[in-house]
Design an enzyme around this catalytic site. Structure first.
Site, PDB file in Angstrom:
ATOM      1  N   ASP A  11      -6.796  29.835  17.691  1.00 18.32           N
ATOM      2  CA  ASP A  11      -5.817  29.720  16.614  1.00 18.32           C
ATOM      3  C   ASP A  11      -5.734  28.253  16.220  1.00 18.32           C
ATOM      4  OD1 ASP A  11      -5.227  32.410  16.624  1.00 18.32           O
ATOM      5  OD2 ASP A  11      -3.495  32.217  17.944  1.00 18.32           O
ATOM      6  N   ASP A 130      -2.275  43.787  13.419  1.00 19.20           N
ATOM      7  CA  ASP A 130      -1.225  43.553  14.407  1.00 19.20           C
ATOM      8  C   ASP A 130      -0.379  44.806  14.490  1.00 19.20           C
ATOM      9  OD1 ASP A 130      -1.913  40.840  14.955  1.00 19.20           O
ATOM     10  OD2 ASP A 130      -0.986  40.267  13.051  1.00 19.20           O
TER      11      ASP A 130
END
Length: 256
Positions: A11, A130
């Site tokens: 990330d 997600d």
């Protein structure tokens, strides 16, 4: 049997790798390209770069970082974050990415999956999803809801139904991140992983929750995942890609 893959996720925020728990409490970990090169040399099968602030800042992912990564790496890598349409997908692929991950954009504009697959081939189109556990209902019969905007915005969409629709529209792979286990290092969410893996015809990458090699064994066997995504294990916990893959092979899992 298809060989399983070990994928490292980085990330990226402001040009640096960051790591948090359930998208919160992020801390600086290091330089993304340098770290990725080390993981590549140590046996990572693939890498994923998520530019986690690109969407909020209304820009494409960091194309200079993508180009730098392409020069430094010898394994395939995926980029995500800030992709606003086919033009951004093209820019990321031309900069050197092998695949592009689409998450919130795909939920809000599903045609992007079809457009991307038509323009570049479905092998370049990854659905990032997600999923959050919720009460089973008529609207969400699987008990898992799709959430977007970094887990902040519920959509009212059933995760299993969305996975199947996305594949039908052109997604060539699904990276399934379980919000409830993300970053907690207590194991992947096996239920939704198995549910999606058994229901679609494309590879499923399990994401969210790895803390030790046994967690990867579990998700690649009981969860029926085709690949396992890790981050904290190699970023901050002292594990190595080569060591993890050795442990998986010892457990009888055929690795790439």
């Amino acid at each position: 049997m298809l060989l399983k893959r070990l994928i490292v996720c980085l990330d990226v925020r402001n040009g640096r790798v960051t790591k948090g728990v359930k998208f919160k409490g992020n801390v600086d970990v290091g330089d993304p390209v340098e770290m990725a090169a080390q993981y590549c040399a140590d046996g990572a099968d693939e890498l994923v770069f998520y530019d986690i602030t690109a969407s909020a800042e209304h820009r494409c992912c960091d194309l200079q970082m993508v180009a730098n990564a392409a020069r430094a790496l010898s394994v395939p890598f995926t980029v995500g974050g800030g992709i606003r349409g086919v033009a951004d997908m093209r820019a990321a692929l031309l900069a050197g990415a092998d695949k592009v991950s689409l998450n919130s954009l795909a939920v809000e504009h599903p045609d992007i999956l079809t457009e991307g697959a038509k323009a570049f081939g479905r092998q370049c189109v990854v659905l990032g999803m997600d999923a959050k556990r919720v009460a089973i209902s008529a609207q969400i019969p699987s008990g898992y809801e799709v959430v977007i905007r970094g887990g902040r915005q519920p959509t009212g969409r059933d995760a299993l139904a969305w996975a199947q629709e996305a594949v039908a529209r052109g997604a060539g792979e699904i990276c399934l991140n379980a919000i409830d286990t993300d970053g907690v290092r207590e194991g992947y969410e096996l239920s939704i992983t198995k549910m999606v893996s058994d229901a679609v015809s494309v590879p499923v990458i399990a994401s969210g929750g790895a803390g030790k090699p046994q967690h990867l064994v579990d998700v690649l066997t009981h969860g029926h995942a085709d690949a396992a995504l890790i981050a904290s294990m190699v970023h901050t916990m002292g594990y190595t890609c080569s060591g993890i893959k050795s442990a998986l092979r010892e457990a009888g899992i055929p690795m790439r």
